[in-house]
Design a protein around this motif. Structure first.
Motif, mmCIF file in Angstrom:
data_model
loop_
_atom_site.group_PDB
_atom_site.id
_atom_site.type_symbol
_atom_site.label_atom_id
_atom_site.label_comp_id
_atom_site.label_asym_id
_atom_site.label_seq_id
_atom_site.Cartn_x
_atom_site.Cartn_y
_atom_site.Cartn_z
ATOM 1 N N LEU A 47 22.351 31.026 6.766
ATOM 2 C CA LEU A 47 20.893 31.156 6.774
ATOM 3 C C LEU A 47 20.252 29.850 7.246
ATOM 4 N N LYS A 48 20.829 28.763 6.783
ATOM 5 C CA LYS A 48 20.343 27.431 7.152
ATOM 6 C C LYS A 48 20.452 27.250 8.667
ATOM 7 N N LYS A 49 21.589 27.707 9.217
ATOM 8 C CA LYS A 49 21.832 27.578 10.657
ATOM 9 C C LYS A 49 20.799 28.382 11.444
ATOM 10 N N ILE A 50 20.599 29.626 11.011
ATOM 11 C CA ILE A 50 19.714 30.526 11.748
ATOM 12 C C ILE A 50 18.266 30.039 11.667
ATOM 13 N N LYS A 51 17.960 29.377 10.577
ATOM 14 C CA LYS A 51 16.605 28.860 10.359
ATOM 15 C C LYS A 51 16.204 27.925 11.496
ATOM 16 N N GLY A 52 17.180 27.092 11.932
ATOM 17 C CA GLY A 52 16.915 26.166 13.033
ATOM 18 C C GLY A 52 16.477 26.909 14.290
ATOM 19 N N ASP A 53 17.176 28.034 14.582
ATOM 20 C CA ASP A 53 16.853 28.805 15.789
ATOM 21 C C ASP A 53 15.483 29.467 15.697
ATOM 22 N N LEU A 54 15.092 29.783 14.470
ATOM 23 C CA LEU A 54 13.822 30.495 14.285
ATOM 24 C C LEU A 54 12.638 29.537 14.206
ATOM 25 N N GLN A 55 12.942 28.260 14.023
ATOM 26 C CA GLN A 55 11.929 27.283 13.659
ATOM 27 C C GLN A 55 10.672 27.309 14.539
ATOM 28 N N SER A 56 10.864 27.397 15.846
ATOM 29 C CA SER A 56 9.695 27.321 16.733
ATOM 30 C C SER A 56 8.742 28.481 16.459
ATOM 31 N N LYS A 57 9.311 29.657 16.276
ATOM 32 C CA LYS A 57 8.502 30.841 16.002
ATOM 33 C C LYS A 57 7.774 30.700 14.666
ATOM 34 N N ILE A 58 8.509 30.154 13.690
ATOM 35 C CA ILE A 58 7.942 30.027 12.351
ATOM 36 C C ILE A 58 6.806 29.020 12.319
ATOM 37 N N SER A 59 7.018 27.864 12.954
ATOM 38 C CA SER A 59 5.956 26.858 12.891
ATOM 39 C C SER A 59 4.708 27.340 13.619
ATOM 40 N N LEU A 60 4.919 28.176 14.629
ATOM 41 C CA LEU A 60 3.778 28.777 15.313
ATOM 42 C C LEU A 60 2.973 29.633 14.346
ATOM 43 N N ARG A 61 3.704 30.410 13.545
ATOM 44 C CA ARG A 61 3.049 31.260 12.562
ATOM 45 C C ARG A 61 2.369 30.422 11.498
ATOM 46 N N GLU A 62 3.057 29.345 11.088
ATOM 47 C CA GLU A 62 2.498 28.497 10.041
ATOM 48 C C GLU A 62 1.215 27.825 10.499
ATOM 49 N N LYS A 63 1.193 27.406 11.763
ATOM 50 C CA LYS A 63 0.014 26.722 12.295
ATOM 51 C C LYS A 63 -1.202 27.627 12.255
ATOM 52 N N SER A 64 -0.962 28.883 12.527
ATOM 53 C CA SER A 64 -2.086 29.817 12.536
ATOM 54 C C SER A 64 -2.352 30.306 11.117
ATOM 55 N N ASP A 65 -1.938 29.503 10.166
ATOM 56 C CA ASP A 65 -2.004 29.935 8.771
ATOM 57 C C ASP A 65 -3.404 29.841 8.176
ATOM 58 N N THR A 66 -4.367 30.286 8.921
ATOM 59 C CA THR A 66 -5.712 30.363 8.367
ATOM 60 C C THR A 66 -5.894 31.801 7.925
ATOM 61 N N PRO A 67 -5.854 32.049 6.634
ATOM 62 C CA PRO A 67 -5.872 33.435 6.149
ATOM 63 C C PRO A 67 -7.021 34.258 6.737
ATOM 64 N N GLU A 68 -8.157 33.595 7.027
ATOM 65 C CA GLU A 68 -9.306 34.358 7.552
ATOM 66 C C GLU A 68 -8.992 34.927 8.928
ATOM 67 N N GLY A 69 -8.124 34.258 9.654
ATOM 68 C CA GLY A 69 -7.831 34.695 11.019
ATOM 69 C C GLY A 69 -6.712 35.707 11.105
ATOM 70 N N ARG A 70 -6.135 36.072 9.958
ATOM 71 C CA ARG A 70 -4.967 36.950 10.006
ATOM 72 C C ARG A 70 -5.280 38.336 9.464
ATOM 73 N N VAL A 71 -4.516 39.268 9.952
ATOM 74 C CA VAL A 71 -4.622 40.632 9.450
ATOM 75 C C VAL A 71 -3.910 40.672 8.099
#
Lengths: 183, 135
Positions: B10-34
């Motif tokens: 899981l730790k290994k796969i996390k690295g591969d997913l990181q770019s996608k995740i941080s993108l999601r985290e950045k847009s972490d303004t609850p008002e802007g999300r469905v």
């Protein structure tokens, strides 16, 4: 409920409503003693003996949106139909344990069902809680502790849909390994 | 999908997913999300809300829609389960009843993507079971 895992999902919702911080889920399958035990223990606010007794009455509920509470009565019904019983142990301020025992090979015992799906749903929706899952199938077992998962994730949110999908696969793969009989 | 069996995997796969995740985290303004809430009490679970919730989580991610899918208790519409409440940014929440994966797909494509209302809305002023006879 079609599957036992759905009863577990339902009982875990009770634990969350009772403001639990930790929820322990155990699935113990033992073919030699021909018994299946499902246990959900939480450290939520607990119930007095009177309330715990009433919790098995379908016409009693702690919620106000409707006047019936079918979760525990349904689970008890399932357990009794499968030759077993359901027990609630609860103490105010300490938490509640719900335990169902069933005859393993009883024709009316539902399948366990999609435990990996259920676990990943409750973990993803309640990332601040600690969930422990212990699944034993005869002598083989699998243990999951979301505290360890969070350590491995090093700050990446456990509730991220991408991560959650892998967690579901991880749980599914491990359950498959312990329950496969040919290895 | 690579086989994930241990936390190390899981730790290994996390690295591969990181770019996608941080993108999601950045847009972490609850008002802007469905925000999608799936009713997950006994009534909902017995009617298939688990499948609906899994479908919502998987499909919204696959279709790259920035959304939070979470669960809620019984909203009092037990007869219409599975029910989901969808809140689009800046709009009032809308509750849909009798949702299955087909309906969920329609809700994603029409309502979430295009703000086009879909059949099956439960009006907010609609009475819940015995609301007027509260004990």
């Amino acid at each position: 409920m079609k599957e036992l895992s759905l009863h577990i999902l339902d009982i875990v919702q009770n634990a969350i409503s009772a403001e639990a911080k930790e929820v322990d889920i155990q699935v113990l399958e033992d073919e030699r003693s021909n018994e299946m035990v499902i246990r959900v223990a939480d450290d939520g606010r607990g119930m007095s003996p009177e309330v715990a007794q009433k919790a098995l009455d379908p016409y009693h509920t702690s919620r106000t949106t409707r006047r019936v509470g079918m979760g525990l009565p349904l689970f008890r019904h399932t357990a009794e139909q499968a030759g077993g019983h359901l027990e609630i142990r609860s103490e105010v301020g300490k938490g509640t344990t719900v335990e169902a025992r069933m005859v393993y090979d009883h024709v009316d015992r539902p399948e366990l069902g999609d435990m990996a799906g259920v676990l990943s749903l409750v973990i993803g929706s309640n990332p601040q809680l600690r969930f422990r899952y212990h699944h034993r199938y005869n002598e083989k077992e699998y243990l999951l502790d979301t505290r360890e998962v969070n350590e491995a994730l090093e700050g990446t949110p456990i509730s991220d849909p991408g991560i959650l999908r892998y967690i579901r696969e991880m749980i599914r793969e491990n359950i498959r390994t312990i329950t496969s009989t040919n290895k | 999908m690579t086989k994930i069996k241990s936390l190390a995997d899981l730790k290994k796969i996390k690295g591969d997913l990181q770019s996608k995740i941080s993108l999601r985290e950045k847009s972490d303004t609850p008002e802007g999300r469905v925000l999608v809430k799936v009713a997950m009490a006994t009534c909902g679970i017995a009617s298939g809300s688990k499948e609906v919730m899994e479908y919502m989580i998987d499909e919204l991610e696959k279709r790259s829609i920035d959304a939070i899918v979470t669960q809620t208790g019984c909203m009092g519409y037990c007869y219409a389960e599975p029910t989901i409440e969808v809140s689009l940014p800046g709009s009032e929440p809308v509750v849909y009843g009798y949702v299955d994966t087909k309906k969920a797909d329609e809700i994603i494509e029409k309502y979430i993507r295009n703000q086009e209302l879909v059949d099956g809305i439960i009006p907010v002023n609609y009475q819940t079971i015995e609301k007027d006879k509260e004990e």
